[in-house]
Write an enzyme that holds these catalytic residues in place. Structure first.
Site, mmCIF file in Angstrom:
data_model
loop_
_atom_site.group_PDB
_atom_site.id
_atom_site.type_symbol
_atom_site.label_atom_id
_atom_site.label_comp_id
_atom_site.label_asym_id
_atom_site.label_seq_id
_atom_site.Cartn_x
_atom_site.Cartn_y
_atom_site.Cartn_z
ATOM 1 C CG HIS A 210 -0.381 0.166 2.539
ATOM 2 N ND1 HIS A 210 -1.110 0.526 3.642
ATOM 3 C CD2 HIS A 210 0.886 0.029 2.992
ATOM 4 C CE1 HIS A 210 -0.332 0.608 4.710
ATOM 5 N NE2 HIS A 210 0.878 0.292 4.329
ATOM 6 C CB CYS B 96 4.120 5.336 5.328
ATOM 7 S SG CYS B 96 5.013 4.334 6.535
ATOM 8 C CG HIS C 142 5.231 0.831 2.618
ATOM 9 N ND1 HIS C 142 4.516 1.980 2.324
ATOM 10 C CD2 HIS C 142 4.758 0.393 3.808
ATOM 11 C CE1 HIS C 142 3.664 2.234 3.303
ATOM 12 N NE2 HIS C 142 3.783 1.279 4.222
ATOM 13 C CG HIS D 81 3.006 -3.301 6.240
ATOM 14 N ND1 HIS D 81 4.023 -2.857 7.051
ATOM 15 C CD2 HIS D 81 2.431 -2.179 5.721
ATOM 16 C CE1 HIS D 81 4.061 -1.536 7.031
ATOM 17 N NE2 HIS D 81 3.109 -1.109 6.216
ATOM 18 C CG ASP E 13 -2.385 -13.202 0.683
ATOM 19 O OD1 ASP E 13 -1.550 -12.552 1.343
ATOM 20 O OD2 ASP E 13 -2.207 -14.378 0.321
ATOM 21 C CG HIS E 14 0.807 -12.256 -2.057
ATOM 22 N ND1 HIS E 14 0.421 -12.977 -0.945
ATOM 23 C CD2 HIS E 14 2.152 -12.336 -2.116
ATOM 24 C CE1 HIS E 14 1.495 -13.492 -0.371
ATOM 25 N NE2 HIS E 14 2.564 -13.114 -1.059
ATOM 26 C CD GLU F 105 0.732 -0.349 8.832
ATOM 27 O OE1 GLU F 105 -0.140 0.132 8.106
ATOM 28 O OE2 GLU F 105 1.770 0.281 9.121
#
Length: 124
Positions: free
Chosen positions: A14, A23, A27, A29, A66-67, A114
């Site tokens: 995100h 941020c 990047h 998490h 996810d991903h 995170e």
């Protein structure tokens, strides 16, 4: 009052909009999510809610995220994909996913990590 909780993880990228700092850049998490469910009575088997049902509802939400790059997925294409907003999103989606529970339950809180030392919690 009875309470159960389930933890799951997912990985996603995100970028925070309107944020001045690192941020704001893209990047990722390895997110951890904890959902705590509460209710006043147990079903006929002596459970508040079946862990399998909770994990299934969580998996349905996680499969969308996810991903993925969260900024491109609704509602995060408009709403900032902060840990706070992700926690609220899990609450809203999981509430629908658990609507058919045998006894009345509600999601008391959702916490999204995170990192190992940073989390945000949504309590409706």
């Amino acid at each position: 009052m009875f309470e159960v909780s389930v933890d799951q993880t997912f990985a996603a990228g995100h970028a925070l909009r309107n944020y001045k700092g690192k941020c704001e850049n893209v990047h990722g998490h390895n997110f951890k999510v904890r959902v705590i469910i509460e209710g006043e009575r147990l079903d006929d088997t002596g459970m508040l809610v079946d862990f399998i049902d909770v994990k299934t509802a969580m998996r349905a939400v996680i499969e969308r995220l996810d991903h993925q790059f969260l900024n491109e997925i609704s509602p995060f294409d408009i709403k900032n994909p902060s840990a706070e907003n992700i926690a609220e999103y899990f609450h809203d989606e999981m509430t629908r996913g658990l609507a058919a529970a045998p006894v009345p339950v509600r999601i008391r809180e959702v916490t999204v990590w995170e990192t190992d030392i940073q989390s945000a919690t949504y309590k409706p």
